[in-house]
Design a protein around this motif. Sequence first.
Motif, PDB file in Angstrom:
ATOM      1  N   MET A   1       4.236   7.132   2.619  1.00  0.00           N
ATOM      2  CA  MET A   1       4.196   6.133   3.500  1.00  0.00           C
ATOM      3  C   MET A   1       4.024   4.812   2.577  1.00  0.00           C
ATOM      4  SD  MET A   1       2.704   5.180   6.961  1.00  0.00           S
ATOM      5  CE  MET A   1       3.217   6.447   7.764  1.00  0.00           C
ATOM      6  N   VAL A   2       4.796   3.845   2.700  1.00  0.00           N
ATOM      7  CA  VAL A   2       4.595   2.398   2.326  1.00  0.00           C
ATOM      8  C   VAL A   2       4.467   1.518   3.044  1.00  0.00           C
ATOM      9  CG1 VAL A   2       5.290   0.838   0.307  1.00  0.00           C
ATOM     10  CG2 VAL A   2       6.160   3.246   0.130  1.00  0.00           C
ATOM     11  N   ILE A   3       3.386   0.342   3.188  1.00  0.00           N
ATOM     12  CA  ILE A   3       3.230  -0.426   3.942  1.00  0.00           C
ATOM     13  C   ILE A   3       3.006  -1.600   3.210  1.00  0.00           C
ATOM     14  CG2 ILE A   3       1.697  -1.321   5.878  1.00  0.00           C
ATOM     15  CD1 ILE A   3       0.697   1.515   6.107  1.00  0.00           C
ATOM     16  N   ALA A   4       3.819  -2.836   3.620  1.00  0.00           N
ATOM     17  CA  ALA A   4       3.844  -4.226   3.008  1.00  0.00           C
ATOM     18  C   ALA A   4       3.939  -5.305   4.077  1.00  0.00           C
ATOM     19  CB  ALA A   4       5.001  -4.336   1.961  1.00  0.00           C
TER      20      ALA A   4
ATOM     21  N   GLU B   1      -2.906   1.615   7.763  1.00  0.00           N
ATOM     22  CA  GLU B   1      -3.704   2.063   6.827  1.00  0.00           C
ATOM     23  C   GLU B   1      -5.094   2.771   7.133  1.00  0.00           C
ATOM     24  OE1 GLU B   1      -1.918  -1.983   5.024  1.00  0.00           O
ATOM     25  OE2 GLU B   1      -2.540  -0.944   6.944  1.00  0.00           O
ATOM     26  N   LYS B   2      -5.609   2.404   8.421  1.00  0.00           N
ATOM     27  CA  LYS B   2      -6.866   2.690   8.862  1.00  0.00           C
ATOM     28  C   LYS B   2      -6.565   4.016   9.441  1.00  0.00           C
ATOM     29  CE  LYS B   2     -10.918   2.594  10.501  1.00  0.00           C
ATOM     30  NZ  LYS B   2     -11.903   3.449  10.003  1.00  0.00           N
ATOM     31  N   MET B   3      -5.523   3.995  10.147  1.00  0.00           N
ATOM     32  CA  MET B   3      -5.295   5.386  10.971  1.00  0.00           C
ATOM     33  C   MET B   3      -4.997   6.440   9.895  1.00  0.00           C
ATOM     34  SD  MET B   3      -1.683   6.383  13.196  1.00  0.00           S
ATOM     35  CE  MET B   3      -0.748   6.445  11.799  1.00  0.00           C
ATOM     36  N   TRP B   4      -4.520   6.283   8.572  1.00  0.00           N
ATOM     37  CA  TRP B   4      -4.168   7.173   7.670  1.00  0.00           C
ATOM     38  C   TRP B   4      -5.382   7.561   7.081  1.00  0.00           C
ATOM     39  CZ3 TRP B   4      -0.734  10.836   7.903  1.00  0.00           C
ATOM     40  CH2 TRP B   4       0.409  10.684   8.647  1.00  0.00           C
TER      41      TRP B   4
ATOM     42  N   VAL C   1       0.997  -0.960  -0.076  1.00  0.00           N
ATOM     43  CA  VAL C   1       0.010   0.168  -0.054  1.00  0.00           C
ATOM     44  C   VAL C   1       0.722   1.320  -0.058  1.00  0.00           C
ATOM     45  CG1 VAL C   1      -1.548   1.266   1.452  1.00  0.00           C
ATOM     46  CG2 VAL C   1      -1.847  -1.227   1.230  1.00  0.00           C
ATOM     47  N   VAL C   2       0.577   2.129  -0.894  1.00  0.00           N
ATOM     48  CA  VAL C   2       1.354   3.518  -0.957  1.00  0.00           C
ATOM     49  C   VAL C   2       0.339   4.617  -0.496  1.00  0.00           C
ATOM     50  CG1 VAL C   2       2.449   5.139  -2.387  1.00  0.00           C
ATOM     51  CG2 VAL C   2       2.742   2.638  -2.821  1.00  0.00           C
ATOM     52  N   ILE C   3       0.858   5.346   0.493  1.00  0.00           N
ATOM     53  CA  ILE C   3      -0.124   6.531   0.886  1.00  0.00           C
ATOM     54  C   ILE C   3       0.723   7.820   0.633  1.00  0.00           C
ATOM     55  CG2 ILE C   3      -0.908   7.543   2.951  1.00  0.00           C
ATOM     56  CD1 ILE C   3      -1.120   4.612   4.183  1.00  0.00           C
ATOM     57  N   ASP C   4      -0.035   8.540  -0.059  1.00  0.00           N
ATOM     58  CA  ASP C   4       0.555  10.008  -0.454  1.00  0.00           C
ATOM     59  C   ASP C   4       0.530  10.760   0.692  1.00  0.00           C
ATOM     60  OD1 ASP C   4       1.082  12.454  -1.554  1.00  0.00           O
ATOM     61  OD2 ASP C   4       0.042  11.815  -3.433  1.00  0.00           O
TER      62      ASP C   4
END
Length: 113
Positions: free
Chosen positions: A35-38, A99-102, A21-24
């Motif tokens: 932020m990238v989450i994997a 992911e939920k937080m952002w 997941v990539v968060i801009d």
Amino acid sequence: MTKIIDKVYQILDDNKAQNIVVIDLKNKSSIAEYMVIASGTSSRHIQSISENTAQKLRSFGLDDCRIEGQDSEDWKLIDALDIVIHIFHPEKRSSYNLEKMWEDILPKQQITI
């Protein structure tokens, strides 16, 4: 920056990271632009992903890139200045639920999977 985030995604994908997941965060947070989450499948996989990703990023000129959480078996963080990469064991990822937080902070269109 878009090209480097595409490279980060490709590096993670090449290393068999899951659920990337990539968060801009541009203009939304001072911590980073992305932020990238994997997820990794095991502690060895998480370690391998983090080491390979950091090494590749250094080869792209991000010399200050470093890995946090060296003692953790279920989470690593790669600080690549404007990009923060979290690599979790799936259970740990679900408990932190970044992911939920952002998602609560940013509109959904800012988060890409």
